[in-house]
Design a protein around this motif. Sequence first.
Motif, PDB file in Angstrom:
ATOM      1  N   LYS A  99       0.642  -1.237  -0.128  1.00  0.00           N
ATOM      2  CA  LYS A  99      -0.078  -0.154  -0.251  1.00  0.00           C
ATOM      3  C   LYS A  99       0.790   1.207   0.039  1.00  0.00           C
ATOM      4  O   LYS A  99       0.459   2.130  -0.755  1.00  0.00           O
ATOM      5  CB  LYS A  99      -0.766   0.161   1.334  1.00  0.00           C
ATOM      6  N   PHE A 148     -10.886   0.645  13.404  1.00  0.00           N
ATOM      7  CA  PHE A 148      -9.780  -0.211  12.573  1.00  0.00           C
ATOM      8  C   PHE A 148      -8.371   0.270  13.116  1.00  0.00           C
ATOM      9  O   PHE A 148      -7.773  -0.841  13.251  1.00  0.00           O
ATOM     10  CB  PHE A 148     -10.218   0.163  11.206  1.00  0.00           C
ATOM     11  N   ILE A 152      -5.779  -2.313  14.789  1.00  0.00           N
ATOM     12  CA  ILE A 152      -4.635  -2.792  14.115  1.00  0.00           C
ATOM     13  C   ILE A 152      -3.450  -2.480  14.810  1.00  0.00           C
ATOM     14  O   ILE A 152      -2.480  -3.304  15.179  1.00  0.00           O
ATOM     15  CB  ILE A 152      -4.577  -2.384  12.682  1.00  0.00           C
ATOM     16  N   CYS A 205       2.184  -2.465  11.461  1.00  0.00           N
ATOM     17  CA  CYS A 205       0.997  -2.147  11.837  1.00  0.00           C
ATOM     18  C   CYS A 205       0.833  -0.532  11.393  1.00  0.00           C
ATOM     19  O   CYS A 205      -0.492  -0.429  10.955  1.00  0.00           O
ATOM     20  CB  CYS A 205       0.926  -2.292  12.988  1.00  0.00           C
ATOM     21  N   PRO A 208      -0.628  -0.039   7.379  1.00  0.00           N
ATOM     22  CA  PRO A 208      -1.953  -0.441   7.057  1.00  0.00           C
ATOM     23  C   PRO A 208      -3.051   0.451   7.665  1.00  0.00           C
ATOM     24  O   PRO A 208      -4.212   0.790   7.195  1.00  0.00           O
ATOM     25  CB  PRO A 208      -2.258  -1.924   7.014  1.00  0.00           C
ATOM     26  N   THR A 212      -5.306   2.399   5.047  1.00  0.00           N
ATOM     27  CA  THR A 212      -6.570   2.028   5.121  1.00  0.00           C
ATOM     28  C   THR A 212      -7.618   2.947   5.638  1.00  0.00           C
ATOM     29  O   THR A 212      -8.525   3.130   5.155  1.00  0.00           O
ATOM     30  CB  THR A 212      -6.938   0.630   5.705  1.00  0.00           C
ATOM     31  N   GLU A 308      -3.273  -6.592  -1.918  1.00  0.00           N
ATOM     32  CA  GLU A 308      -3.637  -6.842  -0.465  1.00  0.00           C
ATOM     33  C   GLU A 308      -4.303  -8.207  -0.295  1.00  0.00           C
ATOM     34  O   GLU A 308      -4.193  -8.721   0.310  1.00  0.00           O
ATOM     35  CB  GLU A 308      -4.196  -5.583  -0.117  1.00  0.00           C
ATOM     36  N   LEU A 312      -3.153 -11.134   1.619  1.00  0.00           N
ATOM     37  CA  LEU A 312      -4.111 -11.719   2.820  1.00  0.00           C
ATOM     38  C   LEU A 312      -4.477 -13.156   2.863  1.00  0.00           C
ATOM     39  O   LEU A 312      -4.460 -13.875   3.890  1.00  0.00           O
ATOM     40  CB  LEU A 312      -5.064 -10.608   3.034  1.00  0.00           C
ATOM     41  N   TYR A 333      -5.265  -9.505  12.605  1.00  0.00           N
ATOM     42  CA  TYR A 333      -4.580  -8.689  11.883  1.00  0.00           C
ATOM     43  C   TYR A 333      -5.015  -8.779  10.396  1.00  0.00           C
ATOM     44  O   TYR A 333      -5.341  -8.008   9.768  1.00  0.00           O
ATOM     45  CB  TYR A 333      -3.012  -8.740  12.175  1.00  0.00           C
ATOM     46  N   GLN A 337      -8.217  -6.455   8.198  1.00  0.00           N
ATOM     47  CA  GLN A 337      -7.955  -5.751   6.946  1.00  0.00           C
ATOM     48  C   GLN A 337      -8.979  -6.219   5.912  1.00  0.00           C
ATOM     49  O   GLN A 337      -9.531  -5.440   5.188  1.00  0.00           O
ATOM     50  CB  GLN A 337      -6.660  -5.827   6.522  1.00  0.00           C
ATOM     51  N   ASP A 341     -12.114  -3.752   4.251  1.00  0.00           N
ATOM     52  CA  ASP A 341     -12.098  -3.532   2.877  1.00  0.00           C
ATOM     53  C   ASP A 341     -13.489  -3.809   2.361  1.00  0.00           C
ATOM     54  O   ASP A 341     -13.994  -3.192   1.286  1.00  0.00           O
ATOM     55  CB  ASP A 341     -11.042  -4.276   2.027  1.00  0.00           C
TER      56      ASP A 341
END
Length: 421
Positions: A99, A148, A152, A205, A208, A212, A308, A312, A333, A337, A341
Amino acid sequence: MSLWSTIRKFGLGYCDLPTMLWNVSFMLRALTLNIDSRYKKPIPLIFYIIFALVAASYFYIYLISMAWFVFWHSRETGDLVAAMVVASLGISSEIGTAKLIYMFLYRNKVRELVDMYLDCDALVKPGSRFSNNLTKTLRNVKKRAMIFWIVIMGNGVVYVLKPLLTPGRHFMEDLFTPYGFDPVYESPNYEIVFLLMTGGVIFTCYLPANITAFLIIITGYTEGQMLALSKEMLNLWSDAQQFYLDHRTFDVGTTRPVVTLDSEQKTKKKIVNEYVKKRLHEMIKIHTTNINLLHHVERVYRGAIAIEFGILIIGLIFELLGGLENTYLEVPYALMQVAMDCLTGQRVMDASKAFEDAVYDCKWENFDVANMKTILLMLQNSQKTMRLSAGGVTTLSFSSLMMVFRSIYSAYTTLRTTMNK
């Protein structure tokens, strides 16, 4: 501005778009990334130094040492479980890196995107019903981004504190031995490795969590605009009626309209439909603007989201193969994410569907023919649901989330069967 006033702006008391974008821009400056053209001051040198040190720690621990441990060390020891656990750490940690690379590559487009959203927000009349409904949604959007971020970053804090609170000398993953630090539990190797791992966790950590959060805010603003626009559509006919009552012309000193009773209905119809026509044109402009904004977001982020999703899925498979008893802090974690999303994409779709329903329910049967034709055009456009995708492969939605879970479970069961043979 006092320190406490600055801190308060990160809370739910400040949910306007400029402040929320300032929040995330402030946090991203620690990554030496400026996404807001309103920031004219250069990024402080100390941020570059801290970022370089943390990034170096991450690359050494979670890339170089991970590759050495998985492909060489674990083959010598024959510990397949340790290899799976360490591989899951390295793979999942790549999310933030991917990202960040995208953000740097498209930083000029990201700044343009921020400017476009701010320009769109500047057109909203403060204190209006539209503004109030928009603010209600933006409060939920900021709450979503804060939750979020806390999950995270909190996951990283727990991950670092766990070995410190366990008696004896421990690392975040005792199965993991970084390259070049054997014996790893003797001083000063232990202290150096622990600091390097902590730096790697911060990098893994922080990236993102903030990148995000930025995506949540800008897409959440589009969600808020569409929901507020839906309310305007539903109130359009009653607003037109009220507009006529507020703007009728009366004889001086009387409460009787200047127009005769016979012609009043014709006059009312004309005034009401002129109002409806004007408001529909304004709504079309708002709808079109938000479609264009979301298309810009899609063009900038679709590749990053696709990468991503791939990372993931692979990371979660390896985490399951390594055993939940060894990866119970890593799974939240990754899952958070992927779920966020999909939730972000689903909210945009839901808001788009709400607008479509509102267009149909706006009492268009009372409009004149010209306005009916405009409504028909709006209905056709609104039926093209606004959405975000992962590289154009799959739409971000709850359905996609379930599909991801099924894919992960299928791959896990297949690989687990192969490993047990």
